[in-house]
Design a protein around this motif. Structure first.
Motif, PDB file in Angstrom:
ATOM      1  N   PRO A   1      27.530  20.535  37.928  1.00  0.00           N
ATOM      2  CA  PRO A   1      27.556  21.071  37.638  1.00  0.00           C
ATOM      3  C   PRO A   1      27.495  21.350  36.129  1.00  0.00           C
ATOM      4  O   PRO A   1      27.713  21.714  34.345  1.00  0.00           O
ATOM      5  N   VAL A   2      27.187  19.617  36.226  1.00  0.00           N
ATOM      6  CA  VAL A   2      26.548  19.439  33.928  1.00  0.00           C
ATOM      7  C   VAL A   2      25.658  19.482  33.981  1.00  0.00           C
ATOM      8  O   VAL A   2      25.216  20.043  32.349  1.00  0.00           O
ATOM      9  N   SER A   3      24.082  19.347  34.543  1.00  0.00           N
ATOM     10  CA  SER A   3      22.861  20.232  33.878  1.00  0.00           C
ATOM     11  C   SER A   3      22.572  21.740  34.706  1.00  0.00           C
ATOM     12  O   SER A   3      22.010  22.116  33.870  1.00  0.00           O
ATOM     13  N   ASP A   4      23.507  21.853  35.632  1.00  0.00           N
ATOM     14  CA  ASP A   4      24.106  23.010  35.901  1.00  0.00           C
ATOM     15  C   ASP A   4      22.158  23.276  36.531  1.00  0.00           C
ATOM     16  O   ASP A   4      21.376  24.127  36.657  1.00  0.00           O
TER      17      ASP A   4
ATOM     18  N   ASP B   1      27.619  12.959  42.351  1.00  0.00           N
ATOM     19  CA  ASP B   1      28.014  12.372  41.574  1.00  0.00           C
ATOM     20  C   ASP B   1      28.450  13.050  39.413  1.00  0.00           C
ATOM     21  O   ASP B   1      28.186  11.958  38.849  1.00  0.00           O
ATOM     22  N   ALA B   2      29.006  13.457  39.616  1.00  0.00           N
ATOM     23  CA  ALA B   2      28.144  14.235  38.138  1.00  0.00           C
ATOM     24  C   ALA B   2      29.082  13.439  37.082  1.00  0.00           C
ATOM     25  O   ALA B   2      28.014  13.156  35.751  1.00  0.00           O
ATOM     26  N   PRO B   3      30.199  12.571  36.600  1.00  0.00           N
ATOM     27  CA  PRO B   3      30.572  12.237  36.167  1.00  0.00           C
ATOM     28  C   PRO B   3      29.608  11.033  35.660  1.00  0.00           C
ATOM     29  O   PRO B   3      29.533   9.729  34.552  1.00  0.00           O
ATOM     30  N   ARG B   4      28.956  10.635  37.159  1.00  0.00           N
ATOM     31  CA  ARG B   4      28.056   9.189  36.349  1.00  0.00           C
ATOM     32  C   ARG B   4      26.375   9.445  36.643  1.00  0.00           C
ATOM     33  O   ARG B   4      26.003   8.046  36.519  1.00  0.00           O
TER      34      ARG B   4
ATOM     35  N   ALA C   1      32.495  27.815  43.568  1.00  0.00           N
ATOM     36  CA  ALA C   1      33.102  28.908  43.834  1.00  0.00           C
ATOM     37  C   ALA C   1      33.858  29.589  42.324  1.00  0.00           C
ATOM     38  O   ALA C   1      33.917  31.288  42.738  1.00  0.00           O
ATOM     39  N   GLY C   2      33.590  28.861  41.438  1.00  0.00           N
ATOM     40  CA  GLY C   2      33.734  29.305  39.627  1.00  0.00           C
ATOM     41  C   GLY C   2      33.174  30.341  39.946  1.00  0.00           C
ATOM     42  O   GLY C   2      33.494  31.740  39.273  1.00  0.00           O
ATOM     43  N   ARG C   3      31.655  30.935  40.701  1.00  0.00           N
ATOM     44  CA  ARG C   3      31.227  32.207  40.081  1.00  0.00           C
ATOM     45  C   ARG C   3      30.775  33.030  41.316  1.00  0.00           C
ATOM     46  O   ARG C   3      30.007  33.905  41.004  1.00  0.00           O
ATOM     47  N   GLY C   4      31.543  32.166  42.470  1.00  0.00           N
ATOM     48  CA  GLY C   4      31.030  32.883  43.389  1.00  0.00           C
ATOM     49  C   GLY C   4      30.191  33.194  44.215  1.00  0.00           C
ATOM     50  O   GLY C   4      29.603  34.443  44.523  1.00  0.00           O
ATOM     51  N   LEU C   5      28.899  32.340  44.683  1.00  0.00           N
ATOM     52  CA  LEU C   5      27.940  32.290  45.009  1.00  0.00           C
ATOM     53  C   LEU C   5      27.736  31.327  46.407  1.00  0.00           C
ATOM     54  O   LEU C   5      28.824  29.994  45.862  1.00  0.00           O
ATOM     55  N   LEU C   6      27.282  31.431  47.259  1.00  0.00           N
ATOM     56  CA  LEU C   6      27.174  30.623  48.539  1.00  0.00           C
ATOM     57  C   LEU C   6      25.672  30.099  48.044  1.00  0.00           C
ATOM     58  O   LEU C   6      24.682  31.425  48.291  1.00  0.00           O
TER      59      LEU C   6
ATOM     60  N   PRO D   1      19.212  29.728  36.797  1.00  0.00           N
ATOM     61  CA  PRO D   1      18.817  30.618  35.926  1.00  0.00           C
ATOM     62  C   PRO D   1      20.360  32.181  35.587  1.00  0.00           C
ATOM     63  O   PRO D   1      20.063  33.125  34.894  1.00  0.00           O
ATOM     64  N   TRP D   2      21.343  31.990  36.783  1.00  0.00           N
ATOM     65  CA  TRP D   2      21.863  32.883  36.628  1.00  0.00           C
ATOM     66  C   TRP D   2      22.922  32.857  35.745  1.00  0.00           C
ATOM     67  O   TRP D   2      24.697  32.623  36.288  1.00  0.00           O
ATOM     68  N   LEU D   3      22.768  32.645  34.648  1.00  0.00           N
ATOM     69  CA  LEU D   3      23.784  31.509  33.688  1.00  0.00           C
ATOM     70  C   LEU D   3      24.957  33.260  33.447  1.00  0.00           C
ATOM     71  O   LEU D   3      23.922  33.841  32.993  1.00  0.00           O
ATOM     72  N   PRO D   4      25.818  33.118  32.906  1.00  0.00           N
ATOM     73  CA  PRO D   4      26.283  34.245  32.256  1.00  0.00           C
ATOM     74  C   PRO D   4      25.609  34.602  31.282  1.00  0.00           C
ATOM     75  O   PRO D   4      25.407  34.049  30.213  1.00  0.00           O
ATOM     76  N   GLY D   5      25.735  36.118  31.315  1.00  0.00           N
ATOM     77  CA  GLY D   5      24.913  36.541  30.240  1.00  0.00           C
ATOM     78  C   GLY D   5      25.684  37.325  29.041  1.00  0.00           C
ATOM     79  O   GLY D   5      26.840  35.950  28.721  1.00  0.00           O
TER      80      GLY D   5
END
Length: 361
Positions: free
Chosen positions: A290-293, A37-40, A248-253, A311-315
């Motif tokens: 998703p907040v702290s990745d 529960d990311a918001p909380r 889904a946003g980064r296309g990763l499973l 580590p696989w943040l957008p370059g």
């Protein structure tokens, strides 16, 4: 703690990939499902051998409360509109409902025999329980907390993925090596898709229109078309894949390999494993903050939840260039003002090549 050993990352990995384990948080015995529960700023873990659900502070990576539920809780779902947690208690044949803020018990709903999977459709206000020994799916009203219907599945009915865009549910049948699809609104069974042995987790990728099913006894993940129910192929992973989540946003499973103590990271566009993450013993499930990745992995054999910084943040963005760079030079023929000869694009291209060749020495 850093892991830089290429051997631990798998043969499909490129050099330079690494990850950092931020913490191994003790939670209890046999942690299985984990939801965020990311918001909380909370995560919730079903501890199957502690007969409890534990809430974690996402930022501090520490327990906040523990609540007793039925015997052997395996899956969890969070109904965000009401802030309610639903735990399927396999050996009690119940679904326990908790207040996610305090851990207070709100209800305990009888379902089928040995409920080992849960699905959730927040729009239809329904929670679905996959009853392994009955081969059925029980639908529970998320507001009234009562059973509203039953769907026939097959022996070993367990993990349930819900495609909210199509109002369709998918139940993995462990004993029969199949997936049952059903209408989440009318509770009608719609079809059956055969998969590999021991399917024990199903997740939906709405962006690509795919369903992923982890076949624990075969070491693969099946990909199924959400529109047709057709089997599209298989993705190899490591031993005994039992848990998954999709970015889904980064296309990763992300696939938890229980028999290897790793998480495989797959590119959903290519189906290839890009790298592996070494976590605790017998990882059971995973979820993303998703907040702290951060990727959270429950380790049934270690009694911990591993917090992994991804580590696989957008370059950095590629340098901007003129839109004509790289395109073929248009043909032309112009007079040379010095000699009066007609010069063509071919002559200038050859001249440029010669200049660049010698300039490179």
């Amino acid at each position: 703690m850093d892991h830089h050993d290429p051997a631990a990352q798998g043969p499909a990995c490129s050099a330079g990939l690494a990850h950092r384990v931020r913490a191994h948080c003790p939670v209890g015995k046999g942690p299985e499902a984990v939801v965020v529960d990311a918001p909380r700023r909370r995560a919730f873990v079903a501890c199957s051998r502690s007969d409890a659900v534990v809430a974690l502070d996402l930022d501090a990576a520490r327990p906040v409360w523990q609540a007793a539920v039925g015997r052997e809780p395996i899956p969890l779902v969070l109904d965000r509109p009401t802030g309610r947690l639903f735990s399927a208690d396999a050996r009690s044949d119940t679904v326990t409902v908790l207040d996610s803020a305090t851990g207070a018990r709100l209800a305990q709903v009888p379902v089928g025999c040995y409920p080992a999977g849960l699905g959730h459709h927040p729009g239809l206000r329904r929670v679905f329980s996959g009853n392994t020994a009955d081969g059925t799916i029980t639908a529970v009203d998320a507001d009234r907390l009562e059973v509203v219907g039953t769907v026939p599945a097959e022996l070993g009915a367990g993990s349930i993925a819900v495609d909210t865009g199509r109002d369709r549910g998918w139940c993995a049948n462990f004993m029969t090596g199949s997936v049952t699809s059903f209408d989440a609104a009318t509770l009608r069974p719609l079809g059956r898709t055969a998969v590999r042995e021991g399917p024990c987790k199903a997740v939906v990728d709405p962006g690509r229109g795919d369903l992923y099913v982890a076949s624990s006894l075969h070491g693969t993940v099946s990909r199924i078309c959400l529109d047709t129910g057709d089997l599209l192929g298989e993705l190899p992973v490591e031993r005994a894949p039992v848990g998954m989540c999709v970015d889904a946003g980064r296309g990763l499973l992300y696939v938890c390999n229980r028999g290897a103590g790793t998480v495989s990271v797959l590119d959903t566009a290519t189906g290839r494993e890009t790298h592996r993450i070494v976590v605790g013993n017998a990882p059971g499930d995973c979820a993303l903050d998703p907040v702290s990745d951060t990727l959270l992995v429950s380790n049934a054999g270690s009694g911990t939840v591993t917090f992994v910084h991804r580590p696989w943040l957008p370059g950095p963005p590629p340098p901007t260039s003129h839109p004509l760079v790289g395109r073929r030079l248009p043909g032309f023929a112009l007079p040379d003002l010095r000699e009066g000869r007609i010069r063509t694009s071919r002559e200038w291209a050859e001249k440029k090549y010669v200049i660049n060749f010698f300039a490179s020495w």
